[in-house]
Enzyme design. Structure first.
Site, PDB file in Angstrom:
ATOM      1  N   ARG A  73      47.546  42.423  66.432  1.00  0.00           N
ATOM      2  CA  ARG A  73      46.607  42.853  65.395  1.00  0.00           C
ATOM      3  C   ARG A  73      47.038  42.359  64.017  1.00  0.00           C
ATOM      4  NH1 ARG A  73      45.288  48.354  63.297  1.00  0.00           N
ATOM      5  NH2 ARG A  73      43.072  48.336  62.811  1.00  0.00           N
ATOM      6  N   HIS A  77      44.552  40.374  61.406  1.00  0.00           N
ATOM      7  CA  HIS A  77      44.249  40.855  60.067  1.00  0.00           C
ATOM      8  C   HIS A  77      44.817  39.924  58.988  1.00  0.00           C
ATOM      9  CE1 HIS A  77      42.839  45.197  60.865  1.00  0.00           C
ATOM     10  NE2 HIS A  77      42.711  44.489  61.975  1.00  0.00           N
ATOM     11  N   VAL A  81      41.992  37.127  56.109  1.00  0.00           N
ATOM     12  CA  VAL A  81      42.056  37.249  54.646  1.00  0.00           C
ATOM     13  C   VAL A  81      42.757  36.022  54.074  1.00  0.00           C
ATOM     14  CG1 VAL A  81      42.856  38.655  52.710  1.00  0.00           C
ATOM     15  CG2 VAL A  81      42.143  39.756  54.847  1.00  0.00           C
ATOM     16  N   GLY A  83      43.024  33.171  55.159  1.00  0.00           N
ATOM     17  CA  GLY A  83      43.673  32.331  56.159  1.00  0.00           C
ATOM     18  C   GLY A  83      44.991  32.907  56.647  1.00  0.00           C
ATOM     19  N   ASP A  85      48.333  33.227  56.413  1.00  0.00           N
ATOM     20  CA  ASP A  85      49.329  32.894  55.394  1.00  0.00           C
ATOM     21  C   ASP A  85      50.390  33.973  55.200  1.00  0.00           C
ATOM     22  OD1 ASP A  85      47.852  34.887  54.222  1.00  0.00           O
ATOM     23  OD2 ASP A  85      47.230  33.730  52.459  1.00  0.00           O
ATOM     24  N   ASN A 105      43.334  48.517  57.134  1.00  0.00           N
ATOM     25  CA  ASN A 105      44.765  48.407  57.428  1.00  0.00           C
ATOM     26  C   ASN A 105      45.536  49.705  57.222  1.00  0.00           C
ATOM     27  OD1 ASN A 105      44.269  45.685  57.843  1.00  0.00           O
ATOM     28  ND2 ASN A 105      44.955  45.071  55.803  1.00  0.00           N
ATOM     29  N   HIS A 204      41.067  44.047  72.275  1.00  0.00           N
ATOM     30  CA  HIS A 204      41.050  45.500  72.386  1.00  0.00           C
ATOM     31  C   HIS A 204      41.244  45.978  73.825  1.00  0.00           C
ATOM     32  CE1 HIS A 204      38.947  46.447  68.286  1.00  0.00           C
ATOM     33  NE2 HIS A 204      40.166  45.954  68.159  1.00  0.00           N
TER      34      HIS A 204
END
Length: 329
Positions: A73, A77, A81, A83, A85, A105, A204
């Site tokens: 996960r 996540h 956002v 890419g 990074d 988050n 999931h």
């Protein structure tokens, strides 16, 4: 008779020119490789990277099975956002507010401590070589595989961001309450197709969700199995028990399989966003296919993960390689 080696002037010049051209071509290839992801990026600079990350992931899952889903996960996540990074790992500081407290988050993402442990081991062997973004990509793959799912070759060479973006995290990370239109928009915004949406939602099939996450579905959503709804209401009342956990996959939340899709067919998706994938016309044939064909799901999930890992990576001299994944230097 003594042997002598002899070059005529023209042939010698040709040799020199050819040699220079070879060198130029070689250097240009190295430069090109530094500007794109590759599966052998750390072949010389940190050949132990895959072993170190894998061992850390396996150890973490043995300590707590949920860590596998949590590491997967984190990669999701992160990539949604700005890419892939490593921005999701950054703590708040005086310059910016990190993404950890964004609505999708906060009190939800876990396993930051696992990332810390693995990164510390990498720093001992290969200081300031392996990025936190790459660590997440490898750990996601190893988590899936260790829990019984498919494997794939992870492309590497990402660098770490110098900042985070809580606003983008609140906008672009899919919410448990999202409908199919919003989900399609979230995935399309990062270059992922409708098929990628359906296959990657299969993540999931492992992991758990807190009562606060699925409470709106079991009290306000009509597209749910009555028996399933009643069972969940007994665990998750309208008030209280916020931290009660329920497996995202009803039967095997610690094993990566295709039961997630079978649950959707009987209106037993735990989250509203899960159930939205079924009964949405275009997705229905894909869901039914994945529910019947485990190998097909595995292949498409692996393809989707590779594609997601390609989202806007920082390359070459962009960003940095963090020593501590929580802190930008």
């Amino acid at each position: 008779m003594a042997l002598s080696f002899y070059y005529s002037m023209p042939s010698f010049k040709c040799f020199i020119v050819s040699y220079i051209l070879v060198l130029i071509f070689s250097f240009s290839n190295v430069e090109a490789r530094q500007k794109e992801l590759s599966t052998d990026f750390y072949y010389y600079s940190c050949p132990q990277v895959l072993d170190i990350v894998r061992d850390g992931v396996v150890e973490a899952i043995k300590n707590e099975t949920r860590n596998g889903a949590s590491l997967l996960r984190l990669h999701f996540h992160d990539c949604f956002v700005n890419g892939c990074d490593g921005s999701v790992l950054l703590d708040d500081n005086t310059t910016f507010t990190g993404e950890k407290t964004a609505f999708p988050n906060n009190n939800s993402l876990r396993a930051f401590d696992v990332v810390d442990v693995i990164k510390a081991r990498l720093e001992k062997v290969c200081p300031l070589v392996v990025s936190c973004a790459d660590l997440l990509a490898i750990a996601a793959r190893d988590s899936v595989f260790h829990l019984g799912g498919p494997t794939w070759e992870v492309k590497l060479g990402r660098r770490d961001s110098l900042t985070a973006n809580i606003t983008a995290a609140n906008i672009f990370i899919p919410s448990p309450s999202s409908n199919i239109t919003v989900l399609k928009s979230n995935f399309a915004s990062v270059g992922l197709s409708f098929k990628d949406l359906v296959s990657l939602s299969g993540a999931h099939t492992i992991g758990y969700a807190r009562c606060t996450t699925f409470r709106p579905r079991i009290y306000n959503d009509g597209n749910i199995s009555p028996s399933f709804k009643d069972s969940l209401r007994s665990k998750c009342p309208q008030v209280g028990s916020d931290d009660v956990l329920q497996g995202l996959d009803l039967k095997t939340p610690s094993h990566f399989d295709n039961l997630y899709y079978k649950n959707l067919l009987t209106k037993k998706g735990l989250l509203h966003s899960d159930q939205e994938i079924y009964n949405s016309n275009k997705a229905d044939p894909i869901v039914r296919k994945f529910s019947r064909d485990l190998s097909k799901f595995y292949r498409d999930f692996a393809k989707g993960m590779i594609k997601m890992g390609d989202i806007s990576p920082l390359l070459d001299n962009q960003g940095e390689i963090r020593q501590n994944c929580r802190v930008a230097r």
